[in-house]
Structures are given as structure tokens and as C-alpha cells.
Design a protein around this motif. Structure first.
Motif, mmCIF file in Angstrom:
data_model
loop_
_atom_site.group_PDB
_atom_site.id
_atom_site.type_symbol
_atom_site.label_atom_id
_atom_site.label_comp_id
_atom_site.label_asym_id
_atom_site.label_seq_id
_atom_site.Cartn_x
_atom_site.Cartn_y
_atom_site.Cartn_z
ATOM 1 N N ALA A 1 0.821 -1.206 0.000
ATOM 2 C CA ALA A 1 0.000 0.000 0.000
ATOM 3 C C ALA A 1 0.856 1.258 0.000
ATOM 4 C CB ALA A 1 -0.934 -0.007 1.211
ATOM 5 N N ARG B 1 3.790 1.510 -1.386
ATOM 6 C CA ARG B 1 4.304 1.653 -2.749
ATOM 7 C C ARG B 1 3.222 2.187 -3.687
ATOM 8 N NH1 ARG B 1 6.460 -3.410 -1.570
ATOM 9 N NH2 ARG B 1 5.049 -4.439 -3.017
ATOM 10 N N ARG B 2 1.978 1.739 -3.475
ATOM 11 C CA ARG B 2 0.894 2.233 -4.336
ATOM 12 C C ARG B 2 0.685 3.730 -4.148
ATOM 13 N NH1 ARG B 2 -1.827 -2.326 -2.684
ATOM 14 N NH2 ARG B 2 -3.272 -1.125 -1.387
ATOM 15 N N THR B 3 0.662 4.163 -2.897
ATOM 16 C CA THR B 3 0.401 5.581 -2.634
ATOM 17 C C THR B 3 1.521 6.480 -3.140
ATOM 18 O OG1 THR B 3 1.360 5.359 -0.423
ATOM 19 C CG2 THR B 3 -1.017 5.091 -0.608
ATOM 20 N N ALA C 1 3.342 5.659 -5.906
ATOM 21 C CA ALA C 1 3.547 5.407 -7.333
ATOM 22 C C ALA C 1 3.150 6.629 -8.158
ATOM 23 C CB ALA C 1 2.744 4.193 -7.765
ATOM 24 N N GLN D 1 -0.386 4.721 -12.366
ATOM 25 C CA GLN D 1 -1.224 3.562 -12.053
ATOM 26 C C GLN D 1 -1.211 3.230 -10.549
ATOM 27 O OE1 GLN D 1 0.370 0.595 -14.726
ATOM 28 N NE2 GLN D 1 -1.161 1.097 -16.285
ATOM 29 N N GLY D 2 -1.193 4.266 -9.720
ATOM 30 C CA GLY D 2 -1.139 4.055 -8.289
ATOM 31 C C GLY D 2 -2.379 3.396 -7.718
ATOM 32 N N ARG D 3 -3.491 3.435 -8.463
ATOM 33 C CA ARG D 3 -4.728 2.858 -7.937
ATOM 34 C C ARG D 3 -4.816 1.357 -8.168
ATOM 35 N NH1 ARG D 3 -9.708 6.329 -9.963
ATOM 36 N NH2 ARG D 3 -10.720 4.833 -8.568
ATOM 37 N N PRO E 1 -3.869 -2.578 -7.803
ATOM 38 C CA PRO E 1 -3.294 -3.388 -6.719
ATOM 39 C C PRO E 1 -1.819 -3.656 -6.966
ATOM 40 C CG PRO E 1 -5.348 -4.340 -7.493
ATOM 41 C CD PRO E 1 -4.988 -3.256 -8.470
ATOM 42 N N GLY E 2 -1.016 -3.666 -5.903
ATOM 43 C CA GLY E 2 0.404 -3.932 -6.038
ATOM 44 C C GLY E 2 0.635 -5.308 -6.642
#
Length: 678
Positions: A496, A498-500, A502, A505-507, A509-510
Motif C-alpha cells: 500500500a 508503494r501504491r500511494t 507510485a 497507475q497508483g490505484r 493493486p500492487g
């Protein structure tokens, strides 16, 4: 009248004294070492004076610097707290000679009780039961306890069970006592392996009134130092006739030396109610909160009132309900109680807004308690109106550093309830839910003690750990299944993060791919083992596998585990991830995929388990040693620790020497098998 108090101490006890002083309208003055510059007690004070240096001998044990600090800040009284110079007659005398008010007993009283040998002679003359001091130990006397005459806190104590070990243990105790107290005098007395440690709080004024303010039991100990304390004593509650005898003996002890102020008379008792004088602590005790919560008294306020010459009423208030205190230490019980140091990233135990004033209206000073002492019936009626409450006395804060220079106690956590079992249950729940990140503590051990059937039955003698198994009691609250779930939560929280962060394409899933691919992997280690976590997400963001992911942020992961919703709070720090949940706290170390080969050490290396000072070395290069044989001793955090041979072999390298300061992980020696050293 006292207007400004300098506390010649640090941390938790300094904050405790400041709290009462502020309520009485007094100015608070702190002193601090270089290592304590960011300590909460410094920020809390109205004025603070720096004592250059880190070690106690450079700072908190310098009577001249402490008195000068009082003069510099205009303080007209000095409160010593406990430890350091609190029972030093020379310091008390110097304070008085400087024209300042000493908040404690007279120097003469301190001297009378400063020597355990002399104090036992005085107590015997006063009619207080004492254990016989052994001058010539024979096989018939075994086991015996070697004790430092000038000591306390377990320093200089040794249990001897074999006559052939006596000479060596006497020598070791003398060396430790000399190092710790400047006096190497030791003596032997009979050792009661399953005794009860019972103590009586006394208060005495300058007008001849002596109070016995309830008893406490402090039998559960490690290295002869208390871990759990409670009031009243389960043993004395079972043998009610014993209480009057204890109180009378305590009053005799105080009267025999003309005692003034707050003090504690300590006894060793057996299950039949026989008791013997151990020592008198001429100061406030670490465990004084349990007495405060069961009596409503503020013992610090009473110390200040007595120092101002105010007379005590004829009798103390009755006790109400039951209070239990545990000492939360930065130490590892599973590894010989090794003290821990480092950054305390987070420290949250219960509700810090709660204090003893919420739990019971605090009676406070002597003037306030006159004419306001409930009788036994009134006290019992009052107990039905009070709610269970928790008090936390602590001197640490988030982001602080647990230093190697001082005692490793982080906090005292105390719970009051109308009955003992409720107090134990509530206290264990608060500890289990506490968030303590950054250093290993004895928290899990304390929870297991409080929940143990023997403890709940009041079977709490000094052999508690030996009888019920320290290894079992020190096991983590979290089992392997919980550790694995916590590792999964940590991996998902990391994804999460790493997603936030990114940029594109941060939305998503990793680890998501349009086509099926290998799972994402993350490896964590705990004291129990290593966990390799593998996970994959479906296109709709669902977690593929036996657990369902309900929500996920960098700080919280919610999983459905076997149809049961579980919430995991995740906190990541450099080299450490802490996961807290009702299943138990888990500390995880991320395992690097490509470890640094230079970090490896040679086989047979003995590494320093903690930062400290080498005090003694028992071997030389070339010596042949047996597994478990002591090689050297380290001193850290007011305790001496043995470093033993890990296996049979020959000492091929020795980098330790007396007086050397070492960091944690430093190579002290290398022991190799004979064929390897050839």
C-alpha cells in the motif's frame, strides 16, 4: 515553607514528584545528564540544569553539582527520589548544611539502616524478628544467601547451594558490591527459597507519630529485583492476624532509629506467617503507587508536609480494594534478562490521561486529611462506588532513546479494582494491547504472570519463575500463526505504501498483471523463525488465497481469517515493522534479498549482547573451556551479565579487557573446537 523543589533524579520518578509539587503550587527544578537532554522530565520542569557527562558517577551521583544546581535556580528543597543518592547520608547532610530542606529522613537514620549488618543488630535489639547472620558457613547451613551490606536492588547477591562454591561466590559478590556501592562488605544468611517478600509502608513526623500505612507483597522477582508488586498482600490477607504483627514490627523499626518521613520496612515471610526483618529503605519506594491507590494518600505530598514540620493525624486511612503494579522493562527475559537499548519509536500504554486522581479522590497533604479518615466500614462502602482504573507512571516518550547508562525500566503500570482478580485481569488486558515499538520488553512475561492460575490464586512466592518455568512464562503472546498473519499484513501494508507513492497507475493493486504471474514475495524474521510471504491479487483487487482482504492502508490491514474479521495496525521503521492486533503484538525484521557478506562473523564468535563495560575476564587466549563456563562479565543498566562459552573448545581470540566499553554486537572472544584451532 518550601517554595521550590529540585529533584535530584531523572525519568519517571522526577515526573512523579513534579506532578504533586505542581498541585501544591511549588516550582519544579530538574537536573539532567547529556544523555537525558531530551528526556520528558527536563521539558516538564520550570527550570533545568545540565550535568555534563552521561554516567551516573559524572552526573546524578555528584552531590556538589546537585547542590550547586539548587543554589543556581533558587530551589530551597531537594527531593532525592529513589536510587542514586536517595539513601546517601553524606548527601543528606550536605544538603542540610547548605541551608536547604532535605525531603527525607535524617542523615543519622540513613546511616543506621545503610549497613545491613548494623541494621539487623539494631532491629534485634528493638524486638524485631531477624534472620541469623552466619559467620562460619557449614554444609548444614546450605543453601545460604550472600548479600552486600551496603547494597540494594539485587546487586552483590548470590545464592550458594554447594560449600565448594562459597569462596568464589563471596569473591564475586565483594567485587560487585565494591563496584556498585564503594563498599565490598558482604555477609551470609539462611536462604529461604520459597519465601514471601512483604513490606510495610511507614510515615513518621517530627512530633513522634509513626504510621504503618498498609503492607505490600513484592515476591515475584528477577535477580532479586521486584517485577510485580501489590497491596494488600495475598499472604497477609489469608492470615489476617499477621497484619497487626507486621505493623507493630514496622513501627518498632522506625521508632528505634527516630525515623522521620516516608520509608519502607521489608520482611521475608514464610507461608505460616513467620517473618524476619530484611532491610529498611529510607526513601520513597518504586512500588509506592499501590499504597497510594489503596489508601487515597499522596505519599510525595506527605513527604513535603512532614519536611515542613506538619504533624500527622493519629492514624492513617483505611485501605480500600486491591492494586497491582508491574515494572515494564526494556529487557529480554528469554535471554537471561538482557537489557535492551535503542530508539523507542512508539510507547502507548492505556490512557495516559488517567491518573490516580481519577481513580480515587486524592487526599493529599496532612492538613487535608485531618478529620477526613474513613473508618473500615466507610472504606468498604466507598469501594463499591469506585471504578476499575489504570495508572501509568513513565519517564519515556515516542522517539526517545533507551540509554545504556541507566536502569532499563520504561514505566510502572498500576491497576486498582475492588477485588484482586479484577485488577489482574484489567492490568493484563491493558498491557496486552499496549503499543511498544523499537525495543524488546518484558511485556509478554508480565501478561502471562497476571493470567497465570497460580498468580490468581495468590501463590506468589520468590520461587515463582523457577516453579512455573521462566521459558514458558517468557514465550511471546503471539503464536506462529499470528506471526505469519502479521507478516502478511506487513507485506500488504508495504504494498500500500508503494501504491500511494507510485507516480503512475497508483490505484492498481500492487503486483497486478494482465496475465497470471508469479506472486509478490516478502520475507520477515522474528525470534521464532522466518516467514516468506507470497501473495497475488485478482483483477478486481481481491487477495487470492485463503484469506480475504477487506481493506488496506499503509497503517492498517483488515483481513477475514476463516470468516472472522481481524484488524492489524502496522508501523514501519528502519529495519523494523511492528504489527499490533488483539491476537498479540509482533515485531518483524525485513530480510534483505541480498545480505551484506561483510556483516558475517567467524564461527564461535561471542558477541556483546548489549552495550556495556567489561568488568571482569576469567580466561586468556589458549585456555580450554567447557560449554556454559563464564568467560567474562559485562555491566550495563545497573546489572552484571555473564558471557559464557557457547560450546567446548579453545579460546583463540580475546578482545575484551576490564574497563573496555563495547557496543552491541562487538566480538568479545572466539571459542573454537580443538580441531578447528589447530
Amino acid at each position: 515553607m518550601i517554595t521550590s523543589v529540585l529533584v535530584a533524579n531523572r525519568g519517571e520518578i522526577a515526573l512523579r514528584i513534579f506532578r504533586t509539587a505542581r498541585e501544591l503550587g511549588l516550582e519544579c527544578v530538574a537536573v539532567y545528564s547529556t544523555a537525558d537532554a531530551s528526556s520528558p522530565h527536563v521539558a516538564e520542569a520550570d527550570a533545568a540544569v545540565h550535568l555534563p557527562g552521561n554516567t551516573p558517577s559524572e552526573t546524578y551521583l555528584r552531590a556538589d553539582l546537585l547542590i550547586e544546581a539548587a543554589r543556581k535556580t533558587g530551589a530551597d528543597a531537594i527531593h532525592p527520589g529513589y536510587g542514586f543518592l536517595s539513601e546517601n547520608a553524606s548527601f543528606a547532610r550536605a544538603v542540610i548544611e547548605a541551608g536547604l530542606t532535605w525531603i527525607g529522613p535524617t542523615p543519622e537514620s540513613i546511616e543506621s539502616m545503610g549497613s545491613k549488618v548494623e541494621s539487623k543488630r539494631l532491629m534485634a535489639a528493638a524486638g524485631v524478628p531477624v534472620l541469623t547472620q552466619l559467620s562460619d558457613v557449614t554444609a548444614d547451613d546450605l543453601p545460604v544467601l550472600v548479600k552486600a551490606s551496603a547494597g540494594g536492588g539485587g546487586r552483590g547477591m548470590r545464592v550458594v547451594r554447594r560449600l565448594e562454591d562459597l569462596a568464589g561466590e563471596l569473591e564475586a559478590a565483594e567485587a560487585e558490591a565494591l563496584s556498585a556501592f564503594g563498599d565490598g562488605t558482604v555477609f551470609c544468611e539462611p536462604y529461604l527459597a520459597t519465601g514471601r517478600h512483604i513490606e510495610v509502608q511507614v510515615l513518621a513526623d517530627t512530633h513522634g507519630t509513626v504510621w504503618a500505612v498498609g503492607e505490600r507483597e513484592c515476591s515475584i522477582q528477577r535477580r532479586h529485583q521486584k517485577v510485580v508488586e501489590e497491596a494488600p498482600s495475598p499472604l497477609v490477607s489469608r492470615l489476617p492476624a499477621m497484619r497487626a504483627e507486621l505493623f507493630e514490627a514496622a513501627r518498632k523499626a522506625a521508632a528505634a532509629i527516630g525515623y522521620v518521613g516516608a520509608g519502607t520496612v521489608e520482611f521475608l515471610a514464610d507461608d505460616d506467617g513467620r517473618f524476619f526483618f530484611l532491610e529498611m529503605n529510607t526513601r520513597l519506594q518504586v512500588e509506592h503507587p499501590v499504597t497510594e491507590l489503596t489508601t487515597g494518600l499522596d505519599l510525595v505530598a506527605l513527604q513535603l508536609s512532614i519536611a515542613d514540620g506538619v504533624a500527622l493525624p493519629p492514624a492513617p486511612p483505611a485501605t480500600v480494594g486491591h492494586a497491582i503494579e508491574v515494572r515494564l522493562y526494556a529487557e529480554d527475559p528469554a535471554h537471561d534478562w538482557q537489557p535492551q537499548s535503542g530508539v523507542l519509536h512508539r510507547f502507548q500504554v492505556g490512557d495516559f490521561a488517567t491518573s490516580e486522581r481519577v481513580l480515587r479522590p486524592n487526599v493529599g497533604t496532612v492538613d487535608q486529611i485531618s478529620g477526613n479518615i474513613p473508618d473500615e466500614e466507610g472504606a468498604q462502602n466507598a469501594s463499591t462506588r469506585r471504578k476499575v482504573g489504570v495508572r501509568v507512571d513513565s519517564g519515556v516518550a515516542d522517539g526517545g532513546v533507551v540509554s545504556v547508562f541507566y536502569d532499563p525500566m520504561l514505566a510502572k503500570v498500576i491497576c486498582w479494582a475492588p477485588e484482586r482478580e479484577t485488577a489482574a485481569r484489567r492490568l493484563s488486558a491493558v498491557l496486552a494491547r499496549a503499543e511498544i515499538h523499537g525495543v524488546t520488553t518484558n511485556r509478554d512475561l508480565l501478561v502471562r504472570i497476571l493470567r497465570h492460575p497460580a498468580f490468581l490464586a495468590g501463590e506468589t512466592d520468590t520461587a515463582f519463575f523457577e516453579r512455573h518455568g521462566l521459558a514458558t512464562l517468557a514465550e511471546p503472546l503471539a503464536d506462529k500463526e499470528t506471526e505469519e498473519l502479521s507478516a502478511l499484513a506487513a507485506a500488504l501494508a508495504d504494498a500500500a505504501v508503494r501504491r500511494t507513492s507510485a507516480k503512475v497507475q497508483g490505484r492498481l493493486p500492487g503486483g497486478w498483471r494482465n496475465l497470471a504471474s508469479a506472486p509478490q514475495r516478502k520475507t520477515y524474521a522474528t525470534a521464532n523463525g522466518t516467514y516468506e510471504i507470497a501473495y497475488r491479487f485478482a483483477r478486481d483487487g481481491r487477495l487470492l488465497g485463503e484469506h480475504e482482504l477487506l481493506s488496506c492502508t499503509p497503517n492498517e490491514v483488515v483481513l477475514a481469517v476463516g470468516g472472522v474479521r481481524r484488524t492489524f495496525r502496522v508501523a514501519a521503521y528502519p529495519g523494523l515493522v511492528c504489527v499490533d492486533s488483539p491476537l498479540g503484538p509482533v515485531a518483524l525484521t525485513p530480510v534483505e534479498r541480498f545480505p551484506d557478506p561483510t556483516a558475517q562473523v567467524a564461527a564461535g564468535s561471542l558477541l556483546a549482547p548489549m552495550p556495556g563495560t567489561v568488568v571482569r575476564v576469567a580466561v586468556a587466549v589458549g585456555d580450554q573451556v567447557k560449554q556454559g563456563e563464564p568467560l567474562l562479565w559485562l555491566e550495563a543498566m545497573k546489572m552484571e551479565h555473564t558471557v559464557a562459552a557457547p560450546a567446548d573448545g579453545i579460546v583463540t581470540e580475546l578482545s575484551a579487557e576490564p574497563g573496555r566499553q563495547v557496543e552491541v554486537g562487538a566480538v568479545l572472544a572466539v571459542v573454537q573446537a580443538p580441531e578447528e584451532s589447530a
